[in-house]
Design an enzyme around this catalytic site. Structure first.
Site, PDB file in Angstrom:
ATOM      1  N   ASP A   1      -6.426   0.909   0.965  1.00 22.60           N
ATOM      2  CA  ASP A   1      -6.542   1.234   2.384  1.00 22.60           C
ATOM      3  C   ASP A   1      -7.945   0.803   2.840  1.00 22.60           C
ATOM      4  O   ASP A   1      -8.660   0.105   2.132  1.00 22.60           O
ATOM      5  CB  ASP A   1      -6.300   2.724   2.617  1.00 22.60           C
TER       6      ASP A   1
ATOM      7  N   LYS B   1       0.837  -1.205   0.000  1.00 20.12           N
ATOM      8  CA  LYS B   1       0.000   0.000   0.000  1.00 20.12           C
ATOM      9  C   LYS B   1       0.869   1.251   0.000  1.00 20.12           C
ATOM     10  O   LYS B   1       0.698   2.146  -0.844  1.00 20.12           O
ATOM     11  CB  LYS B   1      -0.935   0.019   1.213  1.00 20.12           C
TER      12      LYS B   1
END
Length: 220
Positions: free
Chosen positions: A146, A127
């Site tokens: 997320d 991420k």
């Protein structure tokens, strides 16, 4: 019920992205990104913490240690004192200092530009690496998933429920469904929509412009 085809999911996903493009246009990063290094550290600090909380501590953090070289010379205890309002601040401080040291020792003080190299840094997963590559270097090879992106992907039915607690699998589902041209804007546009409409606990389905394409819309 028969399993929905990827073509049907793609059509819905593309329509969702197109509507968000019209609604928001390009969305700037929510965290300090005045340099690739600062963005790495800011995103590292944001795990299980809001962007607003991170943005409160980074001005002082980067005033004291603005570069990899400066932060590499700090102690984890010194950094922890500055970021102690954040969750897991001791671990994050340790990772921030170690990441800075590796950037200096192994990459000549420059933040690396590949997924493999970025994920070598402590506290940096896919991420974080996706955000840094995208925002700092214009390299789009994945989607930063997320909590907002993960939630919306599942509410839209673009990723199976079995992947709901596995963001990395959700990312792979999205990469298979969405054309590459949409990957760049997914993270920040979907976060914006999650904050505005598609809340975690009480989504504003009655105000949502996506109910006609959302399998999870709760109306009435």
């Amino acid at each position: 019920m028969p399993r929905e085809s990827n073509a049907a999911k793609r059509e819905r996903g593309v329509e969702f992205c197109e509507r968000l493009n019209r609604r928001y246009g390009p969305v700037a990063a929510f965290l300090d990104h005045s340099s690739p290094f600062r963005l790495v550290i800011s995103v590292l600090l944001s795990a299980q913490t809001t962007d607003a909380q991170v943005n409160k501590v980074t001005p002082e953090l980067f005033r004291r240690w603005p570069t990899p070289e400066a932060m590499a010379g700090a102690t984890a205890e010194e950094v922890a004192e500055v970021i102690k309002s954040l969750g897991f601040y001791k671990t994050k401080a340790k990772h921030a200092v170690e990441a800075a040291q590796i950037i200096v020792a192994d990459f000549g003080g420059e933040v690396p530009r590949t997924m493999a190299e970025l994920t070598r840094l402590p506290g940096v997963g896919r991420k974080t690496a996706n955000i840094v590559l995208n925002v700092s270097f214009g390299i789009v090879e994945g989607i930063a998933v997320d909590t907002h992106v993960n939630r919306i992907a599942h509410r839209l039915g673009l990723s199976p429920k079995t992947h709901e607690k596995e963001p990395l699998k959700t990312e792979q589902d999205l990469l298979k469904i969405l054309p590459h041209e949409y990957w760049e804007n997914v993270n920040h546009q979907w976060i914006s929509f999650g904050r505005e409409i598609c809340h975690a606990r009480a989504p504003l389905c009655g105000e949502c412009p996506m109910t006609d394409i959302c399998p999870s819309a709760r109306l009435g």
